[in-house]
Design an enzyme around this catalytic site. Structure first.
Site, mmCIF file in Angstrom:
data_model
loop_
_atom_site.group_PDB
_atom_site.id
_atom_site.type_symbol
_atom_site.label_atom_id
_atom_site.label_comp_id
_atom_site.label_asym_id
_atom_site.label_seq_id
_atom_site.Cartn_x
_atom_site.Cartn_y
_atom_site.Cartn_z
ATOM 1 C CG HIS A 1 60.187 -77.964 55.485
ATOM 2 N ND1 HIS A 1 60.155 -78.439 56.771
ATOM 3 C CD2 HIS A 1 60.854 -76.784 55.529
ATOM 4 C CE1 HIS A 1 60.768 -77.579 57.558
ATOM 5 N NE2 HIS A 1 61.205 -76.568 56.839
ATOM 6 C CG HIS B 1 55.376 -77.007 47.299
ATOM 7 N ND1 HIS B 1 55.046 -75.708 46.983
ATOM 8 C CD2 HIS B 1 54.480 -77.376 48.261
ATOM 9 C CE1 HIS B 1 54.030 -75.314 47.727
ATOM 10 N NE2 HIS B 1 53.658 -76.308 48.510
ATOM 11 C CG HIS C 1 51.902 -80.395 50.987
ATOM 12 N ND1 HIS C 1 52.522 -79.807 52.069
ATOM 13 C CD2 HIS C 1 51.766 -79.419 50.062
ATOM 14 C CE1 HIS C 1 52.725 -78.529 51.806
ATOM 15 N NE2 HIS C 1 52.273 -78.259 50.597
ATOM 16 C CD GLU D 1 49.539 -78.861 53.209
ATOM 17 O OE1 GLU D 1 49.668 -77.853 52.508
ATOM 18 O OE2 GLU D 1 50.111 -79.004 54.332
ATOM 19 C CG HIS E 1 50.125 -76.918 47.297
ATOM 20 N ND1 HIS E 1 50.410 -76.908 48.641
ATOM 21 C CD2 HIS E 1 48.847 -77.365 47.173
ATOM 22 C CE1 HIS E 1 49.338 -77.349 49.307
ATOM 23 N NE2 HIS E 1 48.388 -77.641 48.432
ATOM 24 C CB THR F 1 49.698 -75.298 54.195
ATOM 25 O OG1 THR F 1 50.776 -75.690 53.329
ATOM 26 C CG2 THR F 1 48.441 -75.051 53.381
HETATM 27 C C1 SG7 Z 1 56.551 -75.724 51.039
HETATM 28 O O1 SG7 Z 1 55.310 -75.018 51.255
HETATM 29 C C2 SG7 Z 1 57.493 -74.866 50.211
HETATM 30 C C3 SG7 Z 1 57.675 -73.479 50.805
HETATM 31 C C4 SG7 Z 1 56.326 -72.837 51.066
HETATM 32 C C5 SG7 Z 1 55.407 -73.735 51.839
HETATM 33 O O2 SG7 Z 1 57.192 -76.057 52.225
HETATM 34 O O3 SG7 Z 1 56.984 -74.740 48.921
HETATM 35 O O4 SG7 Z 1 58.369 -72.631 49.912
HETATM 36 C C6 SG7 Z 1 59.737 -72.548 49.982
HETATM 37 C C7 SG7 Z 1 60.340 -71.579 49.047
HETATM 38 O O5 SG7 Z 1 60.366 -73.235 50.741
HETATM 39 O O6 SG7 Z 1 56.536 -71.692 51.884
HETATM 40 C C8 SG7 Z 1 56.702 -69.430 52.387
HETATM 41 C C9 SG7 Z 1 56.414 -70.483 51.405
HETATM 42 O O7 SG7 Z 1 56.066 -70.258 50.254
HETATM 43 C C10 SG7 Z 1 53.995 -73.136 51.957
HETATM 44 O O8 SG7 Z 1 53.387 -73.037 50.699
HETATM 45 S S1 SG7 Z 1 51.948 -73.590 50.496
HETATM 46 O O9 SG7 Z 1 51.053 -72.809 51.319
HETATM 47 O O10 SG7 Z 1 51.692 -73.508 49.084
HETATM 48 N N1 SG7 Z 1 51.882 -75.076 50.984
HETATM 49 ZN ZN ZN Z 2 52.052 -76.522 49.697
#
Ligand code: SG7
Ligand code: ZN
Length: 262
Positions: A64, A94, A96, A106, A119, A204
């Site tokens: 993702h 990470h 977006h 976002e 983020h 998100t």
């Molecule tokens: C990204 O955003 C990843 C996810 C995260 C999600 O897809 O950073 O984290 C992992 C470990 O895959 O999901 C459950 C979670 O933390 C949502 O994070 S966000 O709200 O900061 N965008």
């Molecule tokens: Zn995020």
């Protein structure tokens, strides 16, 4: 890895609520921040500690997004601002992004999208772990940085961007060639860090848990078009390039967005 949700088709954002009840909650993220309606406040300063230490850093393609974790003990901590006296510990950062430089963030500001959004995810230390913290309304805080595109890009992103070709396949990971100083990317030593929007929202992505204090810095980061292209080459579970991994904006409902004026 990575087929519980998607950004298009029958696993796309419009259907997340079918499997994950919380995704149709009243306090979801992202949102459109309308500057005319924000409430200006002056909060205690945000405090950062342990961001200026070089750390071993691992980059992962989770299908993702591109996720960076640091390895080792004594994690970076933040407190102050909307977090009051509570201490939050760094978990991961990470990104977006979108198909082109006109979209990808976002949250939006006055309906404007940015090319990318970084983020940095933190959990409340007293809950013991990231996973445990996700069960509490004040469990997480995410520092959000908008990214705009220019030729004069930010060189502190180069070590991360240079590692992206090594993790184009889903599930792959690579250690950054040199130890990373988080302060360089996150700018935690700069006065601009005290000017931000803050509101209560959610993750998100599924499970969309409403446990996040969002802190969106007003001053954007700058990457080049070529640097963002390197993110668009990472591949998802279907083996396709990840060219769109931002959720559409959600209703603000009864929430107030605050702007901190230092
Ligand atoms: C990204 O955003 C990843 C996810 C995260 C999600 O897809 O950073 O984290 C992992 C470990 O895959 O999901 C459950 C979670 O933390 C949502 O994070 S966000 O709200 O900061 N965008
Ligand atoms: Zn995020």
């Amino acid at each position: 890895l990575g087929q519980e949700f998607s950004y298009n088709g029958l696993l796309g954002p419009a259907y997340w609520g079918n499997k994950y009840q919380t995704c149709v909650g009243k306090h979801q993220s992202p949102i459109n921040i309308v500057e005319h309606y924000v409430e200006k406040v002056t909060l205690p300063p945000l405090w950062f500690s342990g961001f200026n230490i070089p750390r071993k850093a691992m980059l992962t393609n989770n299908g993702h997004t591109v996720l960076l974790k640091t390895i080792g003990t004594d994690v970076p901590l933040i407190t102050g601002g909307p977090l009051r006296d509570d201490v939050y510990a760094f978990e991961q950062l990470h990104f977006h992004w979108g198909e082109n430089d006109k979209e990808g963030s976002e949250d939006r500001i006055n309906n404007r999208s940015f090319a990318m959004e970084l983020h940095a995810v933190f959990y409340k230390l007293s809950y013991g772990s990231y996973k445990a913290a996700t069960n509490f309304p004040d469990g997480l805080t995410v520092l959000a940085y908008f990214v705009t595109v220019a030729e004069t890009f930010d060189p502190t992103y180069s070590p991360l961007v240079e590692t992206l070709p090594l993790i184009e396949d889903i599930g792959s990971e690579a250690v950054l060639r040199d130890n990373l100083i988080l302060e360089s990317i996150l700018k935690t030593n700069q006065p601009s860090m005290q000017n931000y929007f803050t509101y209560n929202g959610s993750l998100t992505t599924p499970p969309c848990s409403e446990v996040v204090t969002w802190i969106d810095f007003k001053k954007p980061h700058i990457l080049s078009h070529e640097q963002i292209e390197a993110f668009r080459r990472i591949r998802s579970a279907e083996g396709e390039r990840v060219t769109h991994n931002f959720r559409p904006v959600q209703p603000l409902a009864d929430r107030i967005v605050f702007e901190n004026i230092p």
